[in-house]
Design a protein around this motif. Sequence first.
Motif, mmCIF file in Angstrom:
data_model
loop_
_atom_site.group_PDB
_atom_site.id
_atom_site.type_symbol
_atom_site.label_atom_id
_atom_site.label_comp_id
_atom_site.label_asym_id
_atom_site.label_seq_id
_atom_site.Cartn_x
_atom_site.Cartn_y
_atom_site.Cartn_z
ATOM 1 N N ARG A 104 0.867 -1.179 0.000
ATOM 2 C CA ARG A 104 0.000 0.000 0.000
ATOM 3 C C ARG A 104 0.905 1.230 0.000
ATOM 4 O O ARG A 104 1.854 1.308 0.778
ATOM 5 C CB ARG A 104 -0.905 0.015 1.234
ATOM 6 N N ILE A 105 0.599 2.193 -0.847
ATOM 7 C CA ILE A 105 1.425 3.399 -0.932
ATOM 8 C C ILE A 105 0.528 4.623 -1.066
ATOM 9 O O ILE A 105 -0.534 4.568 -1.701
ATOM 10 C CB ILE A 105 2.426 3.311 -2.110
ATOM 11 N N GLY A 106 0.934 5.723 -0.424
ATOM 12 C CA GLY A 106 0.132 6.942 -0.469
ATOM 13 C C GLY A 106 0.781 8.049 0.319
ATOM 14 O O GLY A 106 2.001 8.196 0.328
ATOM 15 N N ALA A 107 -0.029 8.842 1.022
ATOM 16 C CA ALA A 107 0.483 10.006 1.749
ATOM 17 C C ALA A 107 -0.369 10.268 2.981
ATOM 18 O O ALA A 107 -1.550 9.909 3.029
ATOM 19 C CB ALA A 107 0.494 11.241 0.848
ATOM 20 N N GLY A 129 -3.724 0.273 -2.812
ATOM 21 C CA GLY A 129 -3.217 -1.032 -2.437
ATOM 22 C C GLY A 129 -3.281 -2.028 -3.577
ATOM 23 O O GLY A 129 -4.221 -2.017 -4.385
ATOM 24 N N VAL A 130 -2.277 -2.911 -3.623
ATOM 25 C CA VAL A 130 -2.223 -3.982 -4.620
ATOM 26 C C VAL A 130 -1.779 -5.258 -3.920
ATOM 27 O O VAL A 130 -0.845 -5.239 -3.103
ATOM 28 C CB VAL A 130 -1.231 -3.660 -5.756
ATOM 29 N N ALA A 131 -2.446 -6.386 -4.231
ATOM 30 C CA ALA A 131 -2.078 -7.686 -3.674
ATOM 31 C C ALA A 131 -2.033 -8.724 -4.792
ATOM 32 O O ALA A 131 -2.864 -8.704 -5.710
ATOM 33 C CB ALA A 131 -3.062 -8.123 -2.599
ATOM 34 N N ILE A 132 -1.067 -9.627 -4.698
ATOM 35 C CA ILE A 132 -0.991 -10.811 -5.551
ATOM 36 C C ILE A 132 -1.077 -12.012 -4.616
ATOM 37 O O ILE A 132 -0.246 -12.148 -3.714
ATOM 38 C CB ILE A 132 0.307 -10.850 -6.368
ATOM 39 N N GLY A 168 -1.937 -16.610 -8.545
ATOM 40 C CA GLY A 168 -1.775 -15.375 -9.310
ATOM 41 C C GLY A 168 -2.995 -14.488 -9.366
ATOM 42 O O GLY A 168 -3.154 -13.697 -10.313
ATOM 43 N N LEU A 169 -3.861 -14.572 -8.360
ATOM 44 C CA LEU A 169 -5.019 -13.683 -8.324
ATOM 45 C C LEU A 169 -4.593 -12.272 -7.922
ATOM 46 O O LEU A 169 -3.587 -12.080 -7.227
ATOM 47 C CB LEU A 169 -6.072 -14.227 -7.356
ATOM 48 N N ASN A 170 -5.389 -11.305 -8.317
ATOM 49 C CA ASN A 170 -5.030 -9.897 -8.148
ATOM 50 C C ASN A 170 -6.133 -9.156 -7.410
ATOM 51 O O ASN A 170 -7.316 -9.364 -7.655
ATOM 52 C CB ASN A 170 -4.792 -9.263 -9.524
ATOM 53 N N ALA A 171 -5.718 -8.277 -6.483
ATOM 54 C CA ALA A 171 -6.666 -7.384 -5.805
ATOM 55 C C ALA A 171 -6.100 -5.975 -5.795
ATOM 56 O O ALA A 171 -4.886 -5.781 -5.607
ATOM 57 C CB ALA A 171 -6.934 -7.855 -4.375
ATOM 58 N N THR A 200 -11.411 -1.934 -5.962
ATOM 59 C CA THR A 200 -11.617 -1.636 -7.376
ATOM 60 C C THR A 200 -11.505 -2.905 -8.224
ATOM 61 O O THR A 200 -12.182 -3.038 -9.239
ATOM 62 C CB THR A 200 -10.607 -0.588 -7.866
ATOM 63 N N VAL A 201 -10.638 -3.828 -7.800
ATOM 64 C CA VAL A 201 -10.490 -5.123 -8.472
ATOM 65 C C VAL A 201 -10.224 -6.183 -7.411
ATOM 66 O O VAL A 201 -9.312 -6.031 -6.609
ATOM 67 C CB VAL A 201 -9.319 -5.122 -9.483
#
Length: 241
Positions: A104-107, A129-132, A168-171, A200-201
């Motif tokens: 997770r990246i932001g400010a 945020g992104v998860a594999i 290999g699922l994505n969130a 979002t996904v």
Amino acid sequence: MRTLTFFINLSLFLSILSVGAQNIGINKEQPKDTVIYKTGYGLRVGVDLSKAGLSFFDKSYTGFEIVGDYRVSSRWYIAAEIGHEEEITFEDFTTSTAKGNYIRIGANYNTYNNWLDMNNEIYVGGRYGVAIFDHTLNSYTPNVTTGDTSVPIYFPSTPITTPVTETGLNAQWLEFVFGIKAETFKNLFIGFSGSFKIATVIEDQTGFKTLYAPGFNEVLNSSTGFGFNYTLTYLIPFVNK
């Protein structure tokens, strides 16, 4: 007569001294407070203690998270979290496992006005945020129908225990964050934050909905979720401003 003259002269003398002293007090420059309090700008890194505690007490969960931020101005911080989670979810007729890595990246924006040389935060922020991850359907009890409308759907007493895994699922998701950080010792901080997440996904395993995504936590029917952390971090100051 001499006594009266003496008191008149003494009064005039004291009046002159009083006026002179007032003029000196007016013209004399008052010393200014020149003390400037500086705080450290640098990289702050640490761990999420809540995940370590949950891993110890809950045998269905394993996880760790490294947290960090970098101060770019008096109010703004670039922030990120990276981690790994494995969660076993128990439902009435299914048991499934989600396992993977996330970032997770932001400010963050500090809304708190510190006193003197304090360096605390009450902040609001955002993350992307992104998860594999891999998702495994460990066991399930299928509902069975005979095709006869007079016979209701039923669940067999023996579940199917052959695991089915998809890799290999994505969130992906957005987060709104609120938290605090308090400096307990020099450059050592304890913090707490909570977040509201909007997916979002979130990819599903074939034939089965994803119930938990690493970094996102439990996936609600509305594709939203909640999270929190309890952190211990240390500031590595590069410069004082």
